[in-house]
Design an enzyme around this catalytic site. Structure first.
Site, PDB file in Angstrom:
ATOM      1  N   HIS A  52       0.859  -1.186   0.000  1.00 31.24           N
ATOM      2  CA  HIS A  52       0.000   0.000   0.000  1.00 31.24           C
ATOM      3  C   HIS A  52       0.900   1.244   0.000  1.00 31.24           C
ATOM      4  O   HIS A  52       2.080   1.158   0.385  1.00 31.24           O
ATOM      5  CB  HIS A  52      -0.883   0.003   1.250  1.00 31.24           C
ATOM      6  N   GLU A  54       1.103   3.752   1.954  1.00 27.51           N
ATOM      7  CA  GLU A  54       1.694   4.089   3.259  1.00 27.51           C
ATOM      8  C   GLU A  54       2.928   3.245   3.554  1.00 27.51           C
ATOM      9  O   GLU A  54       3.916   3.718   4.124  1.00 27.51           O
ATOM     10  CB  GLU A  54       0.677   3.859   4.390  1.00 27.51           C
ATOM     11  N   CYS A  82      -5.864   1.487   6.230  1.00 29.41           N
ATOM     12  CA  CYS A  82      -6.404   0.167   6.598  1.00 29.41           C
ATOM     13  C   CYS A  82      -5.707  -0.286   7.894  1.00 29.41           C
ATOM     14  O   CYS A  82      -4.768   0.361   8.351  1.00 29.41           O
ATOM     15  CB  CYS A  82      -6.137  -0.824   5.456  1.00 29.41           C
ATOM     16  N   CYS A  85      -1.833  -0.596   7.586  1.00 31.87           N
ATOM     17  CA  CYS A  85      -1.100   0.671   7.482  1.00 31.87           C
ATOM     18  C   CYS A  85      -1.211   1.498   8.764  1.00 31.87           C
ATOM     19  O   CYS A  85      -0.246   2.162   9.159  1.00 31.87           O
ATOM     20  CB  CYS A  85      -1.596   1.451   6.269  1.00 31.87           C
TER      21      CYS A  85
END
Lengths: 151, 151
Positions: A52, A54, A82, A85
């Site tokens: 992701h 992040e 999420c 993260c």
């Protein structure tokens, strides 16, 4: 630069993700007023669920600074993190998390749960949601609309 | 191989971590009765807070299979996953999570929170805690004792 300006840079990264057929989410890490790392979602490109936006910028910031302590760093991301993260923000001791759109399905800072407020965890980033949220949500909407069209 | 035998392999990885002066936590991913990925905590070596044992093996398993969907994979890890790693299990659709020692400070599968039971998230791995928990806890205790001695 202001909070909105940093989020605009994160949005540029989201657009890059879109152009690579990735879910358009972008992020930057800011330290002492400078952008230390910028990146976007790379799940399809890498075939790996951990990449992701992040995670990319946290990993890059740690390597640049040579430490896993990002105490004086702030994260800007176009979508509410999420659980993975949000957990990575705790693990890497991020100071502030600024996010754009809220995520009713997985958002783990303000929506599904408020992970940063759980006392048992050993770090509690501050969080600030809704920055440029219309723009941040619009690009996601546009992406998923284009995917449905192409089916 | 049995659950305990897979956990023994994860413990071997934890010992490798110890020998590299890393917090001794190890993990393996099993698919169709075979070990697809094995690894250990690399936070100090990489200077990056995201490289917990679970993240290494999830990333490796995804790359080996060429997909971020690990639907038919099981994770074995010597310590109860933190929120980042529990979130990564959700993101990568891990089927079962087997862990050794419980973690009162950050454990996010059974202790601080039961993340896999949150309905809003889009995947819910099964979890099984306490496998070889004495051995898994002992190596951590030994590591932190050695660190205090060397101070």
């Amino acid at each position: 630069m202001t909070e909105k300006e940093y989020m605009k840079t994160a949005l540029e990264e989201a657009r890059l993700a879109f152009s690579q057929d990735e879910v358009p989410i972008g992020a930057v890490i800011v330290r002492n007023g400078e952008i230390l790392a910028r990146g976007h979602n790379l799940r399809e490109t890498t075939h790996s669920g951990i990449w992701h936006a992040e995670m990319k910028v946290i990993d890059e910031a740690c390597r640049k600074l040579g430490t896993w302590h990002l105490d004086d760093c702030d994260l800007y991301v176009t979508l509410e993190p999420c659980p993975m993260c949000a957990g990575a923000c705790i693990q890497s001791r991020i100071r502030n998390v600024y996010f754009g759109a809220y995520d009713p399905k997985g958002g783990s800072v303000a929506t599904v749960q408020r992970m940063f407020r759980k006392k048992a965890y050993n770090h509690h980033p501050s969080s600030h949601g809704g920055i440029l949220k219309e723009e941040c949500a619009a690009i996601l909407k546009e992406y998923f609309k284009s995917k449905r069209k192409n089916k």
